[in-house]
Motif scaffolding. Structure first.
Motif, PDB file in Angstrom:
ATOM      1  N   ALA A 116      34.125  -3.575  29.975  1.00  0.00           N
ATOM      2  CA  ALA A 116      33.677  -2.663  31.028  1.00  0.00           C
ATOM      3  C   ALA A 116      32.809  -3.421  32.021  1.00  0.00           C
ATOM      4  O   ALA A 116      32.065  -4.341  31.662  1.00  0.00           O
ATOM      5  N   ALA A 117      32.906  -3.042  33.289  1.00  0.00           N
ATOM      6  CA  ALA A 117      32.047  -3.625  34.319  1.00  0.00           C
ATOM      7  C   ALA A 117      30.585  -3.303  34.014  1.00  0.00           C
ATOM      8  O   ALA A 117      30.271  -2.282  33.397  1.00  0.00           O
ATOM      9  N   HIS A 118      29.687  -4.184  34.461  1.00  0.00           N
ATOM     10  CA  HIS A 118      28.257  -4.009  34.194  1.00  0.00           C
ATOM     11  C   HIS A 118      27.482  -3.431  35.363  1.00  0.00           C
ATOM     12  O   HIS A 118      26.428  -2.824  35.167  1.00  0.00           O
ATOM     13  N   LEU A 119      27.966  -3.619  36.581  1.00  0.00           N
ATOM     14  CA  LEU A 119      27.148  -3.342  37.765  1.00  0.00           C
ATOM     15  C   LEU A 119      27.370  -1.967  38.375  1.00  0.00           C
ATOM     16  O   LEU A 119      26.691  -1.603  39.338  1.00  0.00           O
ATOM     17  N   GLY A 120      28.316  -1.212  37.844  1.00  0.00           N
ATOM     18  CA  GLY A 120      28.513   0.165  38.282  1.00  0.00           C
ATOM     19  C   GLY A 120      28.848   0.282  39.755  1.00  0.00           C
ATOM     20  O   GLY A 120      29.520  -0.576  40.345  1.00  0.00           O
ATOM     21  N   ASN A 121      28.346   1.356  40.365  1.00  0.00           N
ATOM     22  CA  ASN A 121      28.679   1.647  41.753  1.00  0.00           C
ATOM     23  C   ASN A 121      28.074   0.660  42.744  1.00  0.00           C
ATOM     24  O   ASN A 121      28.449   0.672  43.925  1.00  0.00           O
ATOM     25  N   GLU A 122      27.155  -0.176  42.289  1.00  0.00           N
ATOM     26  CA  GLU A 122      26.506  -1.110  43.205  1.00  0.00           C
ATOM     27  C   GLU A 122      27.218  -2.455  43.284  1.00  0.00           C
ATOM     28  O   GLU A 122      26.823  -3.315  44.075  1.00  0.00           O
ATOM     29  N   ALA A 123      28.267  -2.639  42.493  1.00  0.00           N
ATOM     30  CA  ALA A 123      28.972  -3.924  42.486  1.00  0.00           C
ATOM     31  C   ALA A 123      29.515  -4.280  43.855  1.00  0.00           C
ATOM     32  O   ALA A 123      29.444  -5.434  44.288  1.00  0.00           O
TER      33      ALA A 123
END
Length: 320
Positions: free
Chosen positions: A298-305
């Protein structure tokens, strides 16, 4: 320390941030995205407004990166097509450069998000990364040996429009059977709403959560129900995960990455989605049992990536 501004333009919001060299966001600004029926100038006005607000808090910015949800040409200046906006062959970088006195770079939002996950998130240290963003549709990007792979015309990574079911579900792109019609937020909600409209008894939990109004159902509601143990919601997410695994197996045959990063709103379901995806991936992988298997994380940075990656790519470009 070199600072850069990242702007993430989506169908509903224009989010911006001042980002340092470690990927930390020092200041934020946000506006609603103008309706796509509005002329391109209105969206540009919104971007300029966000950038100027951020510059008022941190004037010593080296570059501005714009992550746009759409096809961005290889020159990283022109938005060829943005489905949720009114841009068609829009010279966005040049238009903004007349109003913002800082070097500007434009890129696809999934490219920006993938770069951020490689630099600061789930794929740090990996030489070959493929990112799959599950939102309303499916976006994607490729990072290899520290470079975003954009393709000859800048439009690489549009994985959602790979055909996985010949003559299958009609897609907004005009074709049938596209991957995003089976493994996206839209696919999840479509199937769940259909069960409510059919008065299926197994959808009683979902129907109760929206007062029987199928149109009010959203992906996060299905995910919440699954986390609460609703068997039907768990099954619906597993089905999305199954189709996700099929597509990832195809991408592994094409790109042979070491890591797949799964981002976007649907990825909030975590192992309810990724567990079934890994199972299907192992069953469908070409040469299974005789080759190394990529990690699926899963991606770590969420909506701020997107805004973090856009800022970092712009800083990198300005320094070269």
């Amino acid at each position: 320390m070199s600072l850069a501004i990242g702007i993430d333009i989506g169908g509903t919001k224009v989010a911006g941030g001042v980002v340092d060299e470690n990927g930390e966001i020092l200041a934020r600004a946000r506006r609603d995205t103008p309706h796509r029926s509005k002329r391109p100038q209105v969206v540009e006005d919104t971007i300029v407004d966000v950038v100027h607000e951020l510059l008022s808090t941190e004037p010593s910015v080296a570059a501005v990166g714009i992550g746009a949800a759409g096809f961005v040409a290889a020159d990283r200046a022109t938005v060829v097509f943005a489905p949720h906006l009114s841009w068609r062959d829009e010279p966005l970088r040049d238009a903004l450069s007349k109003r913002i006195d800082v070097p500007i770079l434009v890129d696809n939002d999934a490219n920006a998000a993938s770069w951020a996950e490689w630099r600061f998130g789930a794929a740090q240290g990996e030489s070959h990364v493929v990112m799959v963003n599950l939102g309303t549709g499916i976006g994607g990007a490729i990072v290899m040996h520290g470079e975003v792979i954009r393709g000859r015309y800048g439009i690489a990574g549009e994985f959602g429009h790979m055909q996985v079911v010949p003559e299958g579900q009609r897609c907004e792109c005009g074709n049938r059977g596209c991957w995003e019609q089976y493994a996206s937020g839209n696919a999840l909600v479509r199937e769940a709403r259909a069960m409510i409209l059919a008065n299926s008894p197994v959808a009683s939990d979902l129907a109760a959560r929206v007062g029987g109004r199928a149109d009010d159902l959203t992906g996060p509601i299905v995910t919440e129900a699954a986390r609460d143990g609703d068997p039907t919601s768990i099954e619906l997410l597993a089905e999305i995960g199954h189709w996700l695994g099929i597509g990832i197996a195809n991408l592994a045959a094409a790109f042979d990455p070491g890591t797949f990063v799964i981002g976007g709103g649907v990825s909030a379901a975590g192992e309810l989605l990724l567990g079934p995806a890994r199972e299907t991936f192992r069953r469908r992988l070409t040469g299974r049992g005789y080759r190394p298997e990529a990690r699926i994380v899963a991606a770590h940075l969420g909506n701020e990536a997107g805004l973090i990656g856009a800022a970092d790519l712009a800083r990198k470009d300005a320094a070269s």
